[in-house]
Scaffold this motif. Structure first.
Motif, short mmCIF file in Angstrom:
data_model
loop_
_atom_site.label_atom_id
_atom_site.label_comp_id
_atom_site.label_asym_id
_atom_site.label_seq_id
_atom_site.Cartn_x
_atom_site.Cartn_y
_atom_site.Cartn_z
N VAL A 186 -1.41 16.75 -0.69
CA VAL A 186 -2.67 15.99 -0.68
C VAL A 186 -3.34 16.13 0.68
O VAL A 186 -2.73 16.61 1.65
CB VAL A 186 -2.45 14.49 -1.00
N ASP A 244 -9.40 16.13 -1.38
CA ASP A 244 -8.17 15.34 -1.53
C ASP A 244 -6.97 16.23 -1.87
O ASP A 244 -5.86 15.71 -1.99
CB ASP A 244 -8.35 14.27 -2.61
N SER A 265 -0.13 9.38 -0.91
CA SER A 265 -1.18 9.59 -1.91
C SER A 265 -2.44 10.05 -1.20
O SER A 265 -2.61 9.83 0.01
CB SER A 265 -1.47 8.29 -2.66
N GLU A 314 -5.29 8.83 -1.57
CA GLU A 314 -6.02 7.62 -1.16
C GLU A 314 -5.49 7.11 0.18
O GLU A 314 -6.25 6.72 1.05
CB GLU A 314 -5.91 6.52 -2.23
N THR A 315 -4.18 7.10 0.33
CA THR A 315 -3.59 6.64 1.59
C THR A 315 -3.99 7.57 2.73
O THR A 315 -4.33 7.12 3.83
CB THR A 315 -2.05 6.58 1.46
N THR A 349 8.59 8.74 1.23
CA THR A 349 7.30 8.32 0.66
C THR A 349 6.69 7.19 1.48
O THR A 349 7.37 6.22 1.83
CB THR A 349 7.49 7.86 -0.80
#
Lengths: 412, 412
Positions: free
Chosen positions: B55, B80, B213, B215-216, B255
């Protein structure tokens, strides 16, 4: 050297440099050394309009940090009826708090006494270092000496007394032929550093023996300042002290009536006077060797204004001007920075009439011709943005080792 | 020399410089000389994330004049899910119109082929001269060579290939201890000129083998960029090409879940990494010798922001910083210029903790102590405006003869 020396200022036929150096009828001036400048140079100036019904107009810096003399003059003087101006150089009397206001008021009072007018008829101006208390006693002693020297021939020493790091004199003595008769128009100005396009950028005192109403003086000064001192940048920095004062004695007997041919002609003369003075300020920007002019055209006035200022204040554009480098990518950069979020922009750029970028894209150019075009003392840049109807013009100095030498190597 | 070298960046205990130079697991990079830089130096870089589910997040310059690679990356790449980055130095591919867009697209296609990913997973970046057509054939040949050299140890040559006038390398290899395990965090960055506080100011590529992710990644990059590259100024100029890309491979098996302690710790590491890189950019500002930090506090966020930028971009403040001159009148000037019409302003100024101006008025100071305080490599200025609750911080370089030499004497 002729006063009118820039190709960007066209002297009208009815305006001529005078054969002598006298102030307009009714005015006297003097400059003395009062010990404020460490150099021992002239540092207190006094200018007096002898006409009891003299009128005036004034403009000041827009800074949020105003020097004490600006606060005192704006708040305690009748800007439409100034009869005297007292100026010191070597100390800006800025960021000096209540004691600084007291010293500025003391200067105003002492000058009123010397000139024989009421306090409210006196403007006070200072220029020099910020954040150091002004020794008002020195100014008062200087005023006493200046009062004894007041003379119609005192423009030169008054001019010297208001300058700081200026490399040359910025003043003029003009005769102006109006339909109703001849009037004289003189000015003394100081510039050098901390000069920015958002008015007001320096000290400038203008005198005439034409008879103007205060309203006419204010109107003409406002229009002409917008086209001159409001259109220049040395380093994009806005001073705390900038002041422009126009004073009229009426002693020529020639009246400049509102909306008359006389007003039009007088306005033209004031316009070229202030524009040439503004250009002298740019040319004498600290360490300056070349002067640039940027003209921006497009459809959106705020955008056009922002682009002109971004180009004029860009250190990359200014160093390129200094180096005689036609690197217009730096102009594209400044345009883009001034108009965020508008990409892709159909941008046109021309240097000295040579188009180098059209619709956002580089054009093939004769590099030798372009190099030669930017080698002169004045370089013109034109920027085209989408749309039409709006334009903006700015004059700016280059950025060279001299600026660094003056501001980094030898400052206090 | 230690990577964390500014007193304004505190390395947290869970972040350490790695003992080796390898990229995070999953990443390979290379840099080659493709003949774009006249110097013959490395000028094409390729960076590949081997994780198919990698990502990314990205940020770009706000300029209205966007370079072709920025337009192509923003419009034709999945920001992304970037898997590869191709960069050339020596030519910005800006103001190059349709042909420039074609060359940027060609770079994207060739890099996709080399990396074995779809075109939409490739970001393109360029840096160098504006307004000159890029020779795409050279880049493609360079990419072929780079593809054969891709290595987990290639960060150094990739870093060299993205730099231009940089005087020193700006990259880091960090190990970060998260509650869930150790991850690696690396970055390569270029800076030097055309650096401004309104993001984005340079090229910076960040890699990690943490599993984030998209988004993170976007959230953390956005926050950290605002506190780093968005807070620096070399010359107040906004580039047409600036790009920051964060890529994550997940290959560490650790993670970083949203709103977890891992996210907090990872965010702290990214924060100090980007802040120290931003400070290295300022320290390597063209000709820079000293770094300033201005902190402005007051009650009105837009005013506080405007003042911080006015101080950081003032050539008078920057030359004073260069000269080791505590002339704070120039700071007062910059504050006033940023807040027109607010006089008289109750302004506080402190330099290295020494208060020099209170409520708009100069304070008596120990001049020798003040002179000594501004003689170091990092100088801190604090400005207090009326009110409270708002603050702004900016890091800026000084302005010396080196900037003029680089930009006026020797440019193309």
């Amino acid at each position: 050297m002729a006063f009118f020396r820039s190709r960007w200022v066209q002297r009208p036929g009815h305006v001529a440099e005078a054969g002598d150096d006298r102030l307009p009828a009714g005015f006297r001036a003097a400059g003395v050394a009062a010990g404020i400048k460490p150099s021992g140079g002239l540092d207190v100036g006094l200018l007096v309009n002898g006409a009891p019904d003299g009128v005036s107009a004034a403009r000041f810096t827009a800074s949020g940090v105003l020097a004490a003399p600006v606060l005192v003059t704006k708040e305690r003087a009748r800007l439409d009826a100034l009869r005297a101006v007292v100026v010191n150089s070597g100390n800006a009397n800025a960021a000096t708090g209540r004691p600084g206001l007291d010293e500025a008021a003391r200067m105003q009072g002492a000058a009123a006494m010397a000139a024989g007018v009421a306090t409210e008829h006196v403007a006070v101006a200072s220029t020099g270092v910020i954040g150091v208390q002004l020794d008002g006693q020195k100014v008062v002693k200087g005023l006493l000496a200046a009062n004894g020297r007041l003379s119609p021939d005192g423009a030169g020493e008054f001019s010297a007394a208001i300058q700081t790091t200026d490399a040359f004199e910025k003043r003029a003595t003009l005769d102006v032929e109006l339909p109703s008769g001849r009037v004289r128009l003189t000015a003394q100005c100081k510039g050098a550093g901390m000069i920015s396009p958002r008015f007001a950028t320096m000290l400038c005192f203008v005198q005439t023996d034409a008879a103007l109403s205060a309203e006419t003086a204010d109107l003409l000064l406002g229009v002409c300042v917008k086209r001159s001192f409001d259109r220049v940048s040395v380093d994009g920095q806005l001073s705390t002290n900038d002041t422009v004062v126009l004073m009229a004695s009426g002693r020529s007997g020639v009246t400049v009536a509102p909306e008359s041919e006389d007003e039009l002609r007088f306005g033209e003369a004031l316009d070229v006077l202030l524009r040439q003075l503004a250009l002298l300020i740019v040319a004498d920007g600290e360490g300056s060797e070349r002067v640039g002019r940027v003209v921006v055209r497009g459809g959106h006035q705020p955008g056009v204004d922002a682009v002109a200022r971004a180009v004029a204040n860009s250190p990359l554009v200014k160093t390129a001007l200094h180096g005689g480098d036609p690197n217009w990518g730096r102009i594209a950069q400044a345009v883009g920075a001034a108009l965020p979020g508008t990409a892709p922009l159909a941008l046109d750029i021309a240097i000295e009439g040579v188009q180098v970028c059209s619709g956002g894209m580089a054009l093939p150019v004769d590099q030798a011709a372009l190099d030669a075009a930017v080698a002169g003392p004045e370089v013109e840049y034109e920027v085209g943005l989408p749309g039409e109807g709006a334009d903006a013009e700015l004059f700016f100095s280059d950025f060279g080792h001299g600026y660094i030498t003056i501001n980094a190597d030898y400052t206090t």
